[in-house]
Design a protein around this motif. Structure first.
Motif, mmCIF file in Angstrom:
data_model
loop_
_atom_site.group_PDB
_atom_site.id
_atom_site.type_symbol
_atom_site.label_atom_id
_atom_site.label_comp_id
_atom_site.label_asym_id
_atom_site.label_seq_id
_atom_site.Cartn_x
_atom_site.Cartn_y
_atom_site.Cartn_z
ATOM 1 N N GLU A 217 -3.986 -3.303 -4.179
ATOM 2 C CA GLU A 217 -3.812 -1.917 -3.726
ATOM 3 C C GLU A 217 -4.115 -0.921 -4.840
ATOM 4 O O GLU A 217 -4.714 0.123 -4.608
ATOM 5 C CB GLU A 217 -2.399 -1.700 -3.187
ATOM 6 N N MET A 218 -3.690 -1.225 -6.043
ATOM 7 C CA MET A 218 -3.953 -0.292 -7.155
ATOM 8 C C MET A 218 -5.445 -0.193 -7.445
ATOM 9 O O MET A 218 -5.934 0.858 -7.845
ATOM 10 C CB MET A 218 -3.186 -0.726 -8.405
ATOM 11 N N ALA A 219 -6.165 -1.293 -7.220
ATOM 12 C CA ALA A 219 -7.616 -1.280 -7.464
ATOM 13 C C ALA A 219 -8.325 -0.340 -6.489
ATOM 14 O O ALA A 219 -9.408 0.166 -6.773
ATOM 15 C CB ALA A 219 -8.182 -2.689 -7.339
ATOM 16 N N LYS A 220 -7.693 -0.083 -5.350
ATOM 17 C CA LYS A 220 -8.321 0.757 -4.318
ATOM 18 C C LYS A 220 -8.041 2.245 -4.507
ATOM 19 O O LYS A 220 -8.614 3.071 -3.803
ATOM 20 C CB LYS A 220 -7.765 0.370 -2.940
ATOM 21 N N THR A 221 -7.061 2.581 -5.336
ATOM 22 C CA THR A 221 -6.676 3.992 -5.462
ATOM 23 C C THR A 221 -6.607 4.387 -6.932
ATOM 24 O O THR A 221 -6.753 3.566 -7.818
ATOM 25 C CB THR A 221 -5.273 4.254 -4.864
ATOM 26 N N GLU A 222 -6.358 5.648 -7.161
ATOM 27 C CA GLU A 222 -6.158 6.161 -8.519
ATOM 28 C C GLU A 222 -4.753 5.865 -9.007
ATOM 29 O O GLU A 222 -4.469 6.028 -10.182
ATOM 30 C CB GLU A 222 -6.327 7.684 -8.528
ATOM 31 N N ARG A 223 -3.898 5.513 -8.092
ATOM 32 C CA ARG A 223 -2.478 5.401 -8.462
ATOM 33 C C ARG A 223 -2.173 4.078 -9.126
ATOM 34 O O ARG A 223 -2.595 3.025 -8.671
ATOM 35 C CB ARG A 223 -1.596 5.607 -7.228
ATOM 36 N N ARG A 224 -1.426 4.160 -10.240
ATOM 37 C CA ARG A 224 -1.003 2.960 -10.965
ATOM 38 C C ARG A 224 0.467 3.080 -11.333
ATOM 39 O O ARG A 224 0.821 3.309 -12.494
ATOM 40 C CB ARG A 224 -1.844 2.781 -12.247
ATOM 41 N N PRO A 225 1.354 2.931 -10.343
ATOM 42 C CA PRO A 225 2.779 3.000 -10.669
ATOM 43 C C PRO A 225 3.158 1.911 -11.667
ATOM 44 O O PRO A 225 2.667 0.787 -11.589
ATOM 45 C CB PRO A 225 3.474 2.762 -9.315
ATOM 46 N N ALA A 226 4.021 2.278 -12.614
ATOM 47 C CA ALA A 226 4.540 1.299 -13.566
ATOM 48 C C ALA A 226 5.308 0.229 -12.796
ATOM 49 O O ALA A 226 5.932 0.516 -11.775
ATOM 50 C CB ALA A 226 5.459 1.985 -14.567
ATOM 51 N N CYS A 227 5.250 -0.998 -13.288
ATOM 52 C CA CYS A 227 5.956 -2.100 -12.631
ATOM 53 C C CYS A 227 7.002 -2.681 -13.569
ATOM 54 O O CYS A 227 6.751 -2.862 -14.761
ATOM 55 C CB CYS A 227 4.973 -3.212 -12.248
ATOM 56 N N ARG B 155 0.831 -1.210 0.000
ATOM 57 C CA ARG B 155 0.000 0.000 0.000
ATOM 58 C C ARG B 155 0.863 1.256 0.000
ATOM 59 O O ARG B 155 0.683 2.165 -0.809
ATOM 60 C CB ARG B 155 -0.920 0.011 1.221
ATOM 61 N N GLU B 156 1.826 1.306 0.918
ATOM 62 C CA GLU B 156 2.714 2.470 1.006
ATOM 63 C C GLU B 156 3.496 2.648 -0.296
ATOM 64 O O GLU B 156 3.679 3.769 -0.768
ATOM 65 C CB GLU B 156 3.702 2.294 2.168
ATOM 66 N N ALA B 157 3.934 1.541 -0.874
ATOM 67 C CA ALA B 157 4.721 1.623 -2.114
ATOM 68 C C ALA B 157 3.884 2.196 -3.251
ATOM 69 O O ALA B 157 4.359 3.044 -4.022
ATOM 70 C CB ALA B 157 5.268 0.249 -2.475
ATOM 71 N N VAL B 158 2.643 1.753 -3.348
ATOM 72 C CA VAL B 158 1.761 2.248 -4.422
ATOM 73 C C VAL B 158 1.485 3.740 -4.234
ATOM 74 O O VAL B 158 1.411 4.501 -5.198
ATOM 75 C CB VAL B 158 0.447 1.424 -4.452
ATOM 76 N N GLN B 159 1.375 4.174 -2.993
ATOM 77 C CA GLN B 159 1.114 5.587 -2.720
ATOM 78 C C GLN B 159 2.292 6.477 -3.089
ATOM 79 O O GLN B 159 2.121 7.560 -3.627
ATOM 80 C CB GLN B 159 0.781 5.795 -1.232
ATOM 81 N N LEU B 160 3.506 6.023 -2.787
ATOM 82 C CA LEU B 160 4.668 6.906 -2.878
ATOM 83 C C LEU B 160 5.450 6.797 -4.183
ATOM 84 O O LEU B 160 5.939 7.802 -4.699
ATOM 85 C CB LEU B 160 5.612 6.622 -1.695
ATOM 86 N N PHE B 161 5.584 5.587 -4.709
ATOM 87 C CA PHE B 161 6.485 5.394 -5.846
ATOM 88 C C PHE B 161 5.745 5.524 -7.176
ATOM 89 O O PHE B 161 4.569 5.202 -7.281
ATOM 90 C CB PHE B 161 7.169 4.025 -5.751
ATOM 91 N N ASP B 162 6.478 5.987 -8.177
ATOM 92 C CA ASP B 162 5.936 6.112 -9.534
ATOM 93 C C ASP B 162 6.291 4.898 -10.383
ATOM 94 O O ASP B 162 5.616 4.600 -11.366
ATOM 95 C CB ASP B 162 6.472 7.390 -10.175
ATOM 96 N N VAL B 163 7.374 4.243 -10.015
ATOM 97 C CA VAL B 163 7.782 3.008 -10.689
ATOM 98 C C VAL B 163 8.215 2.024 -9.598
ATOM 99 O O VAL B 163 8.988 2.383 -8.707
ATOM 100 C CB VAL B 163 8.965 3.251 -11.657
ATOM 101 N N ILE B 164 7.710 0.799 -9.673
ATOM 102 C CA ILE B 164 8.117 -0.258 -8.751
ATOM 103 C C ILE B 164 8.911 -1.268 -9.569
ATOM 104 O O ILE B 164 8.350 -1.976 -10.407
ATOM 105 C CB ILE B 164 6.882 -0.893 -8.066
ATOM 106 N N GLU B 165 10.233 -1.274 -9.337
ATOM 107 C CA GLU B 165 11.127 -2.073 -10.195
ATOM 108 C C GLU B 165 11.343 -3.488 -9.690
ATOM 109 O O GLU B 165 12.090 -4.250 -10.304
ATOM 110 C CB GLU B 165 12.503 -1.394 -10.309
ATOM 111 N N THR B 166 10.740 -3.836 -8.570
ATOM 112 C CA THR B 166 11.119 -5.072 -7.893
ATOM 113 C C THR B 166 9.963 -6.054 -7.727
ATOM 114 O O THR B 166 9.871 -6.769 -6.732
ATOM 115 C CB THR B 166 11.744 -4.732 -6.524
ATOM 116 N N LEU B 167 9.082 -6.089 -8.717
ATOM 117 C CA LEU B 167 8.026 -7.105 -8.730
ATOM 118 C C LEU B 167 8.683 -8.445 -9.075
ATOM 119 O O LEU B 167 9.264 -8.585 -10.164
ATOM 120 C CB LEU B 167 6.974 -6.719 -9.781
ATOM 121 N N ASP B 168 8.635 -9.402 -8.139
ATOM 122 C CA ASP B 168 9.396 -10.638 -8.370
ATOM 123 C C ASP B 168 8.685 -11.913 -7.959
ATOM 124 O O ASP B 168 9.292 -12.979 -7.953
ATOM 125 C CB ASP B 168 10.770 -10.553 -7.690
ATOM 126 N N ARG B 169 7.394 -11.803 -7.605
ATOM 127 C CA ARG B 169 6.701 -13.037 -7.222
ATOM 128 C C ARG B 169 5.190 -12.845 -7.327
ATOM 129 O O ARG B 169 4.696 -11.714 -7.194
ATOM 130 C CB ARG B 169 7.098 -13.481 -5.813
#
Ligand SMILES: *Cc1c(COP(=O)(O)O)cnc(C)c1O
Length: 233
Positions: free
Chosen positions: A124-134, A100-114
């Motif tokens: 988390e993205m479904a709950k907010t407007e934020r959709r950081p690139a992964c 949740r915190e990561a989706v709120q703060l970051f614009d790109v999440i580079e460490t999706l690994d599982r």
């Protein structure tokens, strides 16, 4: 807030270091027959205090990387409020309970690994407007202690995250083994990206960013060459 005890940054030193790194990135791109504008410099200010980030901002840098959610939460909300064009990348491992915190703060999440993390980010993205690139992190050296999906499992994770869960998966990231030639790892990452139709490649750090650019990096993550050596945490 931030409990980081860095000394005050020398802004002129940071500005000069940044200019030098930008020149080296551009030179590596031209040498590879690439347009320097294709390569984004991600300035990694982890461990360093806010004055270091401010020094880089003063010198025109807008893209930053941090490897810990909590540290970034202490440093970046105010800077992001002051600079709408600041882009923040998460480059360190992400626990699902910090999604949740990561989706709120970051614009790109580079460490999706599982898969579990992909599901947590989708929720988390479904709950907010934020959709950081992964970006999907690939453990190209198959090192047991290192984060990242195994190369053989990368296609399936990309398919799950992008096609099934609808995450905005845009690229791949890797950190080659410390004691090996990085080139084969960068080449492997580029191959996996190509066969999955992913455009972004985050690879290359202070020691090897020029090689990464030669192998197609669109993002190089550079800390030490910009901000100097890090004190132990
Ligand atoms: C710290 C870090 C970097 C920057 O490393 P330098 O060698 O200081 O340039 C890049 N990527 C990741 C994932 C990091 O944790």
């Amino acid at each position: 807030m931030s409990d980081i005890q860095s000394p005050i940054a020398d802004r002129e030193v940071i500005a000069a270091s940044l200019a030098r790194v930008r020149d080296r990135v551009a030179e590596a791109a031209r040498a590879a027959g690439r347009d320097p504008a294709e390569v984004t410099l991600v300035a990694v200010g982890k461990v360093h205090g806010v004055t270091y980030i401010e020094g880089a901002l003063d010198a025109g840098q807008r893209v930053f990387g941090e490897n810990r959610v909590q540290e970034a939460e202490g440093k970046f909300p105010a800077l992001k409020a002051a600079h709408e064009d600041l882009v923040l990348h998460l480059i360190g491992p992400l626990q699902t309970n910090k999604a949740r915190e990561a989706v709120q703060l970051f614009d790109v999440i580079e460490t999706l690994d599982r898969p579990k993390l992909a599901r947590a980010l989708a929720k988390e993205m479904a709950k907010t407007e934020r959709r950081p690139a992964c970006y999907v992190q690939v453990n190209t050296g198959e090192e047991p202690q290192k984060a990242g999906v195994a190369p053989a499992a990368a296609d399936a994770l990309i398919a799950l995250a992008r096609d099934e869960l609808g995450l905005p998966v845009e690229g791949l990231m890797c950190i080659p083994p410390f004691d090996e030639e990085p080139a084969p790892h960068f080449a492997l990452l580029a191959t996996i990206a190509k066969r999955n139709g992913l455009a972004k490649l985050s690879m290359g750090m202070t020691a090897d960013f020029e090689i990464a650019v030669r192998f197609g990096a669109t993002h190089v993550r550079v800390g030490t060459a910009i901000f100097g050596a890090r004190e132990p945490r």
